[in-house]
Each structure stands twice: as structure tokens, then as C-alpha cells.
Design a protein around this motif. Structure first.
Motif, PDB file in Angstrom:
ATOM      1  N   MET A   1      -0.822   4.806  -4.980  1.00 55.34           N
ATOM      2  CA  MET A   1      -0.106   3.618  -4.525  1.00 55.34           C
ATOM      3  C   MET A   1      -1.053   2.458  -4.309  1.00 55.34           C
ATOM      4  O   MET A   1      -2.226   2.641  -4.020  1.00 55.34           O
ATOM      5  CB  MET A   1       0.624   3.905  -3.206  1.00 55.34           C
ATOM      6  N   LYS A   2      -0.527   1.247  -4.441  1.00 51.95           N
ATOM      7  CA  LYS A   2      -1.313   0.064  -4.134  1.00 51.95           C
ATOM      8  C   LYS A   2      -1.499  -0.033  -2.640  1.00 51.95           C
ATOM      9  O   LYS A   2      -0.600   0.244  -1.871  1.00 51.95           O
ATOM     10  CB  LYS A   2      -0.613  -1.194  -4.653  1.00 51.95           C
ATOM     11  N   LYS A   3      -2.683  -0.447  -2.217  1.00 51.43           N
ATOM     12  CA  LYS A   3      -2.986  -0.535  -0.800  1.00 51.43           C
ATOM     13  C   LYS A   3      -2.992  -1.987  -0.369  1.00 51.43           C
ATOM     14  O   LYS A   3      -3.765  -2.789  -0.853  1.00 51.43           O
ATOM     15  CB  LYS A   3      -4.345   0.114  -0.508  1.00 51.43           C
ATOM     16  N   LYS A   4      -2.124  -2.347   0.581  1.00 51.67           N
ATOM     17  CA  LYS A   4      -2.060  -3.697   1.117  1.00 51.67           C
ATOM     18  C   LYS A   4      -2.036  -3.581   2.625  1.00 51.67           C
ATOM     19  O   LYS A   4      -1.194  -2.892   3.171  1.00 51.67           O
ATOM     20  CB  LYS A   4      -0.811  -4.416   0.620  1.00 51.67           C
ATOM     21  N   THR A  97      -3.181  -5.748  -9.918  1.00 49.85           N
ATOM     22  CA  THR A  97      -2.508  -6.363  -8.787  1.00 49.85           C
ATOM     23  C   THR A  97      -3.557  -6.887  -7.815  1.00 49.85           C
ATOM     24  O   THR A  97      -4.752  -6.591  -7.950  1.00 49.85           O
ATOM     25  CB  THR A  97      -1.556  -5.374  -8.083  1.00 49.85           C
ATOM     26  N   ASP A  98      -3.127  -7.661  -6.824  1.00 55.96           N
ATOM     27  CA  ASP A  98      -4.030  -8.215  -5.808  1.00 55.96           C
ATOM     28  C   ASP A  98      -5.204  -8.956  -6.434  1.00 55.96           C
ATOM     29  O   ASP A  98      -6.352  -8.838  -5.985  1.00 55.96           O
ATOM     30  CB  ASP A  98      -4.531  -7.119  -4.863  1.00 55.96           C
ATOM     31  N   ILE A  99      -4.932  -9.721  -7.483  1.00 56.62           N
ATOM     32  CA  ILE A  99      -5.973 -10.532  -8.128  1.00 56.62           C
ATOM     33  C   ILE A  99      -6.442 -11.591  -7.133  1.00 56.62           C
ATOM     34  O   ILE A  99      -5.636 -12.196  -6.428  1.00 56.62           O
ATOM     35  CB  ILE A  99      -5.414 -11.189  -9.393  1.00 56.62           C
ATOM     36  N   THR A 143       2.200  -7.732  -9.867  1.00 58.85           N
ATOM     37  CA  THR A 143       1.536  -6.928 -10.886  1.00 58.85           C
ATOM     38  C   THR A 143       1.561  -7.623 -12.239  1.00 58.85           C
ATOM     39  O   THR A 143       2.565  -8.226 -12.626  1.00 58.85           O
ATOM     40  CB  THR A 143       2.230  -5.551 -11.001  1.00 58.85           C
ATOM     41  N   LEU A 144       0.431  -7.528 -12.966  1.00 57.77           N
ATOM     42  CA  LEU A 144       0.317  -8.014 -14.335  1.00 57.77           C
ATOM     43  C   LEU A 144      -0.118  -6.859 -15.228  1.00 57.77           C
ATOM     44  O   LEU A 144      -0.839  -5.959 -14.790  1.00 57.77           O
ATOM     45  CB  LEU A 144      -0.713  -9.131 -14.427  1.00 57.77           C
ATOM     46  N   ARG A 186      -6.762  -2.116  -9.867  1.00 58.75           N
ATOM     47  CA  ARG A 186      -6.304  -1.735 -11.205  1.00 58.75           C
ATOM     48  C   ARG A 186      -5.755  -0.310 -11.218  1.00 58.75           C
ATOM     49  O   ARG A 186      -6.231   0.565 -10.476  1.00 58.75           O
ATOM     50  CB  ARG A 186      -7.457  -1.836 -12.208  1.00 58.75           C
ATOM     51  N   LEU A 187      -4.787  -0.116 -12.091  1.00 63.19           N
ATOM     52  CA  LEU A 187      -4.274   1.222 -12.383  1.00 63.19           C
ATOM     53  C   LEU A 187      -4.954   1.700 -13.649  1.00 63.19           C
ATOM     54  O   LEU A 187      -4.776   1.118 -14.721  1.00 63.19           O
ATOM     55  CB  LEU A 187      -2.753   1.169 -12.570  1.00 63.19           C
TER      56      LEU A 187
END
Length: 215
Positions: A1-4, A97-99, A143-144, A186-187
Motif C-alpha cells: 500500500m501507499k504510505k501517507k 505517486t507522491d511526486i 497516481t501516474l 513507485r510500484l
């Protein structure tokens, strides 16, 4: 998972509120023309794969900065920061993500406002500015896709020169892997795990984006 982090989200909300209060002094109201300068920033970078950190050597990014060479004491003027397009290699970046990209303005200038303009191939991703003292971080929680070239928005900052003679300079922001100058999460397509790509401007080769003399 993305961490925010909750702290990061709260900071973004508070910065958005501050930006709204500053909107009466928009960059469009600043009047001094500028000169464009191209710069290349060398970074110290690292990333992680399967829990192991590894360095990424020789990474650099290009920027075009537009600022006036000279302004009068107390004059309003704009500085704009336009990063070169980015292509995150799809073999290592399935999604991003999170750029983040960070800029710094010398504290002698008073900030009147700031905004983002332009950008391309960003899909539905929304970018905003987080202000951290003298630094401005252009970022997005969205996300891109990897492997597709995109162009981040240009940051325009409206400033008021100090009332005494001197200089107003701009430079890359960030100072450590925890306080990134540039990067994203990044994934990775091979292990389907989210990991950071972290960079900060190399202190051994400092870069000044622009210098505006105040006289």
C-alpha cells in the motif's frame, strides 16, 4: 500500500488554507519582467527493493527559471520554476505517486502569492503547493503510470523585494532523504511493492537557479 502520513495530509490542508488567504496578492499582479536561465541539478539519490536500500548514482534534472536580473527596493516581481519533462522507466516504475519537487527562495523577499500553471500528460492527477518556510514543494497524492513522459506544472511565485539593497536568490529546496528535493513513491512491476525514490540536491555541487539584484 501507499504510505501517507496524517501529519503530511494535515500540513497540506493547512498550506492550502494559507494559499487561499494569499490569493488577493496573486502572482499576476507582480509586474517585473524576467530572464530565463537553464540549470542542471545533480542529486544524491537512493531507492529500495525488497527491503534493501541501494544508491542511484549520477542522477540529475533540468530546470528553467525565469526571474528579473534587477528590481527596485520594495518592488514586486515574479519568479517561475519550470522542470524538464520526466520519463520514469517502466521497467522499474509501474505506477508513481507522491511526486515531489522542491524549490527555495531566499528569505529576504516577502512572498505575495504563488500558483501552478501548465503541465501536460498528467491525466487526472491534481498538483498543489506545500509551503515550508522559504521552500515550496510541488506535489500530488495521485497516481501516474510509469513509462510515460509527463511534464509537471510550472511554479510561479510572486515576491516583494526587500526595502534595502541586496540580492534575492532561488535554488533547489530539500536537504536530505527525509526532506526530499525530488522524488516519488513507485510500484515496482517485478515485486508489486511500493517503495520510495528519494533525492536531495548534492551539497558538493550547489546550484543557484536565479539571482535578482535589489537596488
Amino acid at each position: 500500500m501507499k504510505k501517507k502520513s496524517a501529519a503530511g495530509i494535515a500540513a497540506a490542508l493547512s498550506i492550502s488554507a494559507a494559499t487561499a488567504m494569499l490569493s488577493v496578492a496573486s502572482p499576476a499582479n507582480a509586474t517585473s519582467p524576467g530572464t530565463s536561465t537553464s540549470s542542471t541539478v545533480g542529486y544524491v539519490c537512493q531507492s529500495r527493493y525488497d527491503g534493501a536500500w541501494f544508491p542511484i548514482n549520477g542522477y540529475s534534472r533540468g530546470f528553467t527559471t525565469t526571474a528579473p536580473a534587477q528590481v527596485g527596493k520594495g518592488a514586486a516581481f515574479n519568479v517561475s520554476f519550470d522542470p524538464a519533462p520526466i520519463l520514469a522507466v517502466g521497467d522499474y516504475n509501474k505506477e508513481l505517486t507522491d511526486i515531489e519537487v522542491a524549490y527555495k527562495v531566499s528569505p529576504e523577499a516577502r512572498v505575495l502569492g504563488y500558483k501552478l500553471v501548465g503541465g501536460s500528460n498528467l491525466g487526472t492527477a491534481k498538483f498543489h503547493v506545500e509551503r515550508r518556510g522559504a521552500e515550496f514543494v510541488v506535489t500530488s497524492p495521485d497516481t501516474l503510470p510509469g513509462g510515460v513522459e509527463f511534464d509537471l506544472p510550472t511554479l510561479v511565485v510572486a515576491l516583494r523585494a526587500p526595502s534595502t539593497a541586496g540580492t534575492v536568490t532561488t535554488a533547489p529546496g530539500g536537504s536530505s532523504f527525509e526532506n526530499r528535493s525530488f522524488g516519488w513513491n513507485r510500484l515496482h512491476p517485478a515485486n508489486n511493492q511500493w517503495d520510495p525514490f528519494q533525492c536531495y540536491a548534492n551539497p558538493a555541487t550547489p546550484v543557484v537557479f536565479s539571482t535578482t539584484n535589489v537596488a
